[in-house]
Design a protein around this motif. Structure first.
Motif, PDB file in Angstrom:
ATOM      1  N   GLU A  52      17.791  23.341  26.339  1.00  0.00           N
ATOM      2  CA  GLU A  52      17.363  22.361  27.352  1.00  0.00           C
ATOM      3  C   GLU A  52      18.316  21.176  27.455  1.00  0.00           C
ATOM      4  N   GLN A  53      19.133  20.969  26.437  1.00  0.00           N
ATOM      5  CA  GLN A  53      20.027  19.802  26.459  1.00  0.00           C
ATOM      6  C   GLN A  53      21.473  20.212  26.741  1.00  0.00           C
ATOM      7  N   ALA A  54      21.641  21.417  27.311  1.00  0.00           N
ATOM      8  CA  ALA A  54      22.997  21.922  27.563  1.00  0.00           C
ATOM      9  C   ALA A  54      23.778  21.000  28.505  1.00  0.00           C
ATOM     10  N   THR A  76      17.975  26.455  17.919  1.00  0.00           N
ATOM     11  CA  THR A  76      16.608  26.972  18.044  1.00  0.00           C
ATOM     12  C   THR A  76      15.754  26.410  16.915  1.00  0.00           C
ATOM     13  N   MET A  77      14.488  26.162  17.227  1.00  0.00           N
ATOM     14  CA  MET A  77      13.570  25.610  16.223  1.00  0.00           C
ATOM     15  C   MET A  77      13.543  26.469  14.951  1.00  0.00           C
ATOM     16  N   HIS A  78      13.475  25.796  13.801  1.00  0.00           N
ATOM     17  CA  HIS A  78      13.388  26.412  12.474  1.00  0.00           C
ATOM     18  C   HIS A  78      14.676  27.130  12.050  1.00  0.00           C
ATOM     19  N   THR A  79      15.777  26.863  12.769  1.00  0.00           N
ATOM     20  CA  THR A  79      17.111  27.311  12.371  1.00  0.00           C
ATOM     21  C   THR A  79      17.159  28.778  11.909  1.00  0.00           C
ATOM     22  N   GLY A 103      20.594  16.141  19.785  1.00  0.00           N
ATOM     23  CA  GLY A 103      19.291  16.729  20.043  1.00  0.00           C
ATOM     24  C   GLY A 103      18.318  16.382  18.937  1.00  0.00           C
ATOM     25  N   GLY A 104      17.258  17.163  18.844  1.00  0.00           N
ATOM     26  CA  GLY A 104      16.272  16.942  17.798  1.00  0.00           C
ATOM     27  C   GLY A 104      16.649  17.693  16.531  1.00  0.00           C
ATOM     28  N   GLY A 105      15.633  17.937  15.708  1.00  0.00           N
ATOM     29  CA  GLY A 105      15.870  18.601  14.435  1.00  0.00           C
ATOM     30  C   GLY A 105      16.472  19.989  14.581  1.00  0.00           C
ATOM     31  N   SER A 106      16.266  20.638  15.738  1.00  0.00           N
ATOM     32  CA  SER A 106      16.810  21.991  15.908  1.00  0.00           C
ATOM     33  C   SER A 106      18.325  21.956  16.027  1.00  0.00           C
ATOM     34  N   ALA A 107      18.864  21.057  16.860  1.00  0.00           N
ATOM     35  CA  ALA A 107      20.326  20.951  17.005  1.00  0.00           C
ATOM     36  C   ALA A 107      20.950  20.497  15.694  1.00  0.00           C
ATOM     37  N   PRO A 126      20.702  11.908  17.155  1.00  0.00           N
ATOM     38  CA  PRO A 126      19.314  12.367  17.301  1.00  0.00           C
ATOM     39  C   PRO A 126      18.692  11.906  18.612  1.00  0.00           C
ATOM     40  N   THR A 127      17.876  12.770  19.194  1.00  0.00           N
ATOM     41  CA  THR A 127      17.186  12.410  20.442  1.00  0.00           C
ATOM     42  C   THR A 127      15.671  12.535  20.298  1.00  0.00           C
ATOM     43  N   THR A 128      15.191  12.823  19.077  1.00  0.00           N
ATOM     44  CA  THR A 128      13.751  12.806  18.784  1.00  0.00           C
ATOM     45  C   THR A 128      13.552  11.919  17.555  1.00  0.00           C
ATOM     46  N   TYR A 129      12.315  11.885  17.056  1.00  0.00           N
ATOM     47  CA  TYR A 129      12.022  11.039  15.891  1.00  0.00           C
ATOM     48  C   TYR A 129      11.837  11.872  14.615  1.00  0.00           C
ATOM     49  N   MET A 134      18.863  12.145   8.600  1.00  0.00           N
ATOM     50  CA  MET A 134      19.018  11.310   7.406  1.00  0.00           C
ATOM     51  C   MET A 134      18.838  12.090   6.111  1.00  0.00           C
ATOM     52  N   THR A 135      18.715  13.407   6.208  1.00  0.00           N
ATOM     53  CA  THR A 135      18.362  14.141   4.991  1.00  0.00           C
ATOM     54  C   THR A 135      19.406  15.172   4.573  1.00  0.00           C
ATOM     55  N   PRO A 136      19.487  15.419   3.264  1.00  0.00           N
ATOM     56  CA  PRO A 136      20.327  16.518   2.777  1.00  0.00           C
ATOM     57  C   PRO A 136      19.510  17.807   2.693  1.00  0.00           C
ATOM     58  N   ILE A 137      18.570  17.966   3.627  1.00  0.00           N
ATOM     59  CA  ILE A 137      17.653  19.115   3.586  1.00  0.00           C
ATOM     60  C   ILE A 137      17.951  20.049   4.747  1.00  0.00           C
ATOM     61  N   LEU A 138      17.941  21.337   4.445  1.00  0.00           N
ATOM     62  CA  LEU A 138      18.106  22.344   5.505  1.00  0.00           C
ATOM     63  C   LEU A 138      17.033  23.416   5.319  1.00  0.00           C
ATOM     64  N   MET A 145      10.273  34.068   7.253  1.00  0.00           N
ATOM     65  CA  MET A 145      10.017  33.157   6.134  1.00  0.00           C
ATOM     66  C   MET A 145      10.993  31.987   6.210  1.00  0.00           C
ATOM     67  N   LYS A 146      10.454  30.784   6.020  1.00  0.00           N
ATOM     68  CA  LYS A 146      11.309  29.592   6.058  1.00  0.00           C
ATOM     69  C   LYS A 146      11.666  29.197   4.627  1.00  0.00           C
ATOM     70  N   LYS A 147      12.986  29.081   4.381  1.00  0.00           N
ATOM     71  CA  LYS A 147      13.453  28.681   3.049  1.00  0.00           C
ATOM     72  C   LYS A 147      14.152  27.339   3.176  1.00  0.00           C
ATOM     73  N   ALA A 164      18.701   5.001  24.549  1.00  0.00           N
ATOM     74  CA  ALA A 164      18.677   5.537  25.918  1.00  0.00           C
ATOM     75  C   ALA A 164      18.445   7.053  25.914  1.00  0.00           C
ATOM     76  N   LEU A 165      18.938   7.738  24.886  1.00  0.00           N
ATOM     77  CA  LEU A 165      18.791   9.198  24.843  1.00  0.00           C
ATOM     78  C   LEU A 165      17.347   9.636  24.611  1.00  0.00           C
ATOM     79  N   THR A 166      16.535   8.751  24.026  1.00  0.00           N
ATOM     80  CA  THR A 166      15.143   9.134  23.758  1.00  0.00           C
ATOM     81  C   THR A 166      14.244   8.877  24.973  1.00  0.00           C
ATOM     82  N   ALA A 167      14.788   8.199  25.984  1.00  0.00           N
ATOM     83  CA  ALA A 167      13.952   7.823  27.139  1.00  0.00           C
ATOM     84  C   ALA A 167      13.426   9.041  27.892  1.00  0.00           C
ATOM     85  N   THR A 168      14.102  10.178  27.769  1.00  0.00           N
ATOM     86  CA  THR A 168      13.666  11.384  28.484  1.00  0.00           C
ATOM     87  C   THR A 168      12.633  12.201  27.701  1.00  0.00           C
ATOM     88  N   LEU A 169      12.390  11.801  26.472  1.00  0.00           N
ATOM     89  CA  LEU A 169      11.393  12.520  25.663  1.00  0.00           C
ATOM     90  C   LEU A 169      10.008  12.145  26.210  1.00  0.00           C
TER      91      LEU A 169
HETATM   92  P1  NAD Z   1      13.514  20.111  18.613  1.00  0.00           P
HETATM   93  O1  NAD Z   1      14.833  19.652  18.166  1.00  0.00           O
HETATM   94  O2  NAD Z   1      13.217  21.558  18.504  1.00  0.00           O
HETATM   95  O3  NAD Z   1      13.240  19.616  20.084  1.00  0.00           O
HETATM   96  C1  NAD Z   1      11.987  19.915  20.696  1.00  0.00           C
HETATM   97  C2  NAD Z   1      12.166  20.015  22.212  1.00  0.00           C
HETATM   98  O4  NAD Z   1      12.430  18.720  22.724  1.00  0.00           O
HETATM   99  C3  NAD Z   1      13.336  20.892  22.627  1.00  0.00           C
HETATM  100  O5  NAD Z   1      12.956  21.615  23.748  1.00  0.00           O
HETATM  101  C4  NAD Z   1      14.416  19.867  22.969  1.00  0.00           C
HETATM  102  O6  NAD Z   1      15.320  20.339  23.937  1.00  0.00           O
HETATM  103  C5  NAD Z   1      13.598  18.738  23.530  1.00  0.00           C
HETATM  104  N1  NAD Z   1      14.196  17.408  23.393  1.00  0.00           N
HETATM  105  C6  NAD Z   1      14.781  16.879  22.302  1.00  0.00           C
HETATM  106  N2  NAD Z   1      15.156  15.618  22.554  1.00  0.00           N
HETATM  107  C7  NAD Z   1      14.815  15.348  23.834  1.00  0.00           C
HETATM  108  C8  NAD Z   1      14.932  14.221  24.672  1.00  0.00           C
HETATM  109  N3  NAD Z   1      15.439  13.071  24.238  1.00  0.00           N
HETATM  110  N4  NAD Z   1      14.479  14.324  25.954  1.00  0.00           N
HETATM  111  C9  NAD Z   1      13.907  15.464  26.395  1.00  0.00           C
HETATM  112  N5  NAD Z   1      13.759  16.569  25.652  1.00  0.00           N
HETATM  113  C10 NAD Z   1      14.206  16.500  24.380  1.00  0.00           C
HETATM  114  O7  NAD Z   1      12.324  19.350  17.846  1.00  0.00           O
HETATM  115  P2  NAD Z   1      12.260  18.375  16.592  1.00  0.00           P
HETATM  116  O8  NAD Z   1      10.826  18.142  16.367  1.00  0.00           O
HETATM  117  O9  NAD Z   1      13.163  17.209  16.735  1.00  0.00           O
HETATM  118  O10 NAD Z   1      12.859  19.227  15.410  1.00  0.00           O
HETATM  119  C11 NAD Z   1      12.171  20.317  14.858  1.00  0.00           C
HETATM  120  C12 NAD Z   1      13.076  21.101  13.941  1.00  0.00           C
HETATM  121  O11 NAD Z   1      13.722  20.214  13.037  1.00  0.00           O
HETATM  122  C13 NAD Z   1      12.334  22.096  13.096  1.00  0.00           C
HETATM  123  O12 NAD Z   1      13.119  23.243  12.951  1.00  0.00           O
HETATM  124  C14 NAD Z   1      12.177  21.369  11.766  1.00  0.00           C
HETATM  125  O13 NAD Z   1      12.000  22.244  10.684  1.00  0.00           O
HETATM  126  C15 NAD Z   1      13.456  20.599  11.696  1.00  0.00           C
HETATM  127  N6  NAD Z   1      13.393  19.373  10.869  1.00  0.00           N
HETATM  128  C16 NAD Z   1      14.197  19.327   9.783  1.00  0.00           C
HETATM  129  C17 NAD Z   1      14.206  18.207   8.966  1.00  0.00           C
HETATM  130  C18 NAD Z   1      15.125  18.161   7.773  1.00  0.00           C
HETATM  131  O14 NAD Z   1      15.215  17.158   7.108  1.00  0.00           O
HETATM  132  N7  NAD Z   1      15.831  19.235   7.487  1.00  0.00           N
HETATM  133  C19 NAD Z   1      13.398  17.108   9.293  1.00  0.00           C
HETATM  134  C20 NAD Z   1      12.595  17.184  10.418  1.00  0.00           C
HETATM  135  C21 NAD Z   1      12.611  18.322  11.218  1.00  0.00           C
END
Ligand code: NAD
Length: 363
Positions: A52-54, A76-79, A103-107, A126-129, A134-138, A145-147, A164-169
Motif C-alpha cells: 500500500e505504500q509503494a 508483509t505482516m509477520h515477516t 512503513g509500519g512494523g511490516s516494512a 516508521p509510519t505507525t506507532y 527501536m528494538t533489536p527484535i525480529l 509459526m512465528k519465531k 507528516a507521514l503518520t497523518a494518513t494513518l
Molecule cells: P503494518 O506495518 O503491517 O501496517 C499496517 C497497514 O497500515 C498496512 O496496510 C500499511 O500499508 C498501512 N500503513 C502503515 N503506515 C501507514 C500510514 N502512515 N498511512 C496509511 N497507511 C499506513 O502494521 P504495524 O502494526 O505497524 O506492524 C505490524 C508488524 O510489525 C507485525 O508483523 C509485528 O509482528 C511487527 N512488530 C515488530 C516489532 C519488533 O520489535 N520486532 C514491534 C512491533 C510490531
C-alpha cells in the motif's frame, strides 16, 4: 532479581543496556534521509515498503535520485521468510549498500530480516506507532509459526520520525497501533529486567499516547496530537527493545502467528485482559497505569479508554472462532514467556474467554 516497582523507594540493583541507535525526530523525512545517507557515505539505497505504500516508496526513490537503486514493496505482516528469501535476490542484484525501510512494523521487519542475512545497515522511517524501529527484535513466520529472536545485529542504525507521514494513518489504525505501543510500555513495568530508566520511558510513553490518541481519533490532521503520539510510540518502542515482554505479548504472538489475526487490533483487544490478569496478583506494579487512565483498575482503565475511542474490544470481532480458544490457550502456555503471575492453562483460558466476548475486566 526483584521487580522494579514504579514508585519512589530504594533503587534495586539493575542492568540497563542502552541501544546504540540514532533518532532524528520530527524533521522533514526527505531532507533528513538525504542528510543521513550522505553522513553515512552510502550510494546505493534499497527502499523497502509494503504494497500500500509503494507510491511513497517511489517518491523516496525519485527524491534520492542517484543515491538509491530500487524500491521493493513486498513487505508483509509477520515477516514471512518466503518474502525475505525473494527480497534477498533484489538486494544482491542491485548491490545495495543500505536498506531504507518506510512503513509500519511490516516494512521494518523485512528490513531487519534482510539486514540479519546480509549485514547491511538500516535507516528506517516508521509510519505507525508499532515501535519495531527501536528494538533489536525480529519475529519471522515460517509454516504458520512465528519465531522471535533478540539480536543487536537487527537494530536499525538510524530512525527518522516525521509526523507528516503518520497523518494518513486512519483514526482507527492510529488508535490500535497506539495501543500496540502502550502494550510494550505496560508490560515493561512488570518485566523481570525492568529498571528505573525503562520505567521512566514507559510511563512517559503511555502518558504521551493517552494524551495524543483521543485527539488523533477526533481529528487525524491534528499534528500536535500526532507528534505526542509518535513521541510516545518511540519511548514505548524503546522499552520493548530494552526489557523482556510477558503474557500479553505471548498471547498476541500466538494469535497473530498461528491464527493470522491482525497485529495492532489484537493488541488493542487483549491488553485490558492481560493487564487485569497481572494486576490481580501485582496491583502495585500497575497502579500508575490505573491513574494514567483515570481508573481504579489498570485493566479496567485501558478497557474504558479503548471503548471510548471506538476500537475493537472482542476477539470474536477479529474473526477468531470460539472453538480456537482451547488451542490458543494450549499454545500460549506450551512455551510461556516469563510472567509475574504464573501462567496456567485454565487461567489463560478464562482470560481468553473474557477477551473473546469483550467483557470489561475485573481489575
Ligand atoms: P503494518 O506495518 O503491517 O501496517 C499496517 C497497514 O497500515 C498496512 O496496510 C500499511 O500499508 C498501512 N500503513 C502503515 N503506515 C501507514 C500510514 N502512515 N498511512 C496509511 N497507511 C499506513 O502494521 P504495524 O502494526 O505497524 O506492524 C505490524 C508488524 O510489525 C507485525 O508483523 C509485528 O509482528 C511487527 N512488530 C515488530 C516489532 C519488533 O520489535 N520486532 C514491534 C512491533 C510490531
Amino acid at each position: 532479581m526483584p521487580l522494579q516497582a514504579p514508585h519512589p523507594g530504594p533503587i534495586s540493583p539493575f542492568i540497563y543496556n542502552a541501544a546504540p541507535g540514532r533518532v532524528v525526530f520530527g524533521q522533514d523525512m526527505f531532507a533528513a534521509l538525504r542528510s543521513e545517507i550522505e553522513r553515512q557515505g552510502h550510494r546505493r539505497a534499497l527502499v523497502l515498503t509494503g504494497r500500500e505504500q509503494a507510491a511513497r516508496g517511489r517518491s523516496l526513490l525519485a527524491d534520492l535520485a542517484g543515491g538509491a537503486v530500487a524500491v521493493l514493496s513486498t513487505a508483509t505482516m509477520h515477516t514471512p521468510t518466503v518474502v525475505t528469501e525473494h527480497a534477498l535476490k533484489t538486494v544482491r542484484a542491485t548491490e545495495a549498500d543500505v536498506l531504507v525501510a518506510m512503513g509500519g512494523g511490516s516494512a521494518i521487519g523485512l528490513s531487519k530480516a534482510l539486514s540479519l542475512r546480509t549485514g547491511l545497515p538500516q535507516i528506517v522511517i516508521p509510519t505507525t506507532y508499532a515501535g519495531s524501529e527501536m528494538t533489536p527484535i525480529l519475529g519471522e513466520t515460517e509454516a504458520g509459526m512465528k519465531k522471535t529472536i533478540r539480536d543487536f545485529r537487527v537494530l536499525p542504525q538510524t530512525v527518522i520520525y516525521d509526523v507528516a507521514l503518520t497523518a494518513t494513518l486512519s483514526p482507527m489504525a492510529s488508535v490500535t497501533s497506539g495501543m500496540n505501543a502502550i502494550a510494550h510500555a505496560a508490560e515493561g513495568l512488570y518485566a523481570r529486567d525492568a529498571n528505573p530508566i525503562t520505567t521512566l520511558m514507559a510511563l512517559e510513553g503511555i502518558r504521551a499516547l493517552v494524551d495524543g490518541l483521543p485527539r488523533v481519533a477526533k481529528d487525524p490532521g491534528d499534528f500536535a496530537a500526532r507528534s505526542n503520539a509518535l513521541y510516545g510510540a518511540w519511548l514505548c518502542g524503546a522499552v520493548l527493545g530494552a526489557v523482556g515482554m510477558a503474557i500479553h505479548h505471548k498471547l498476541c504472538h500466538t494469535l497473530g502467528g498461528s491464527f493470522d489475526l491482525p497485529h495492532a487490533p489484537t493488541h488493542s483487544v487483549v491488553l485490558p485482559h492481560a493487564i487485569s490478569y497481572v494486576a490481580e496478583s501485582h496491583p502495585g506494579h500497575l497502579s500508575e497505569i490505573a491513574s494514567l487512565f483515570g481508573s481504579a483498575g489498570a485493566g479496567q482503565g485501558i478497557y474504558d479508554f479503548v471503548a471510548s475511542l471506538g476500537a475493537p474490544l472482542a476477539l470474536k470481532d477479529l474473526g477468531l472462532p470460539y472453538e480456537a480458544l482451547d488451542q490458543v490457550a494450549a499454545l500460549s502456555v506450551a512455551q510461556p514467556y516469563w510472567n509475574p503471575r504464573p501462567v496456567t492453562a485454565p487461567d489463560v483460558r478464562a482470560l481468553l474467554e473474557d477477551a473473546w466476548h469483550g467483557s470489561r475486566p475485573r481489575h
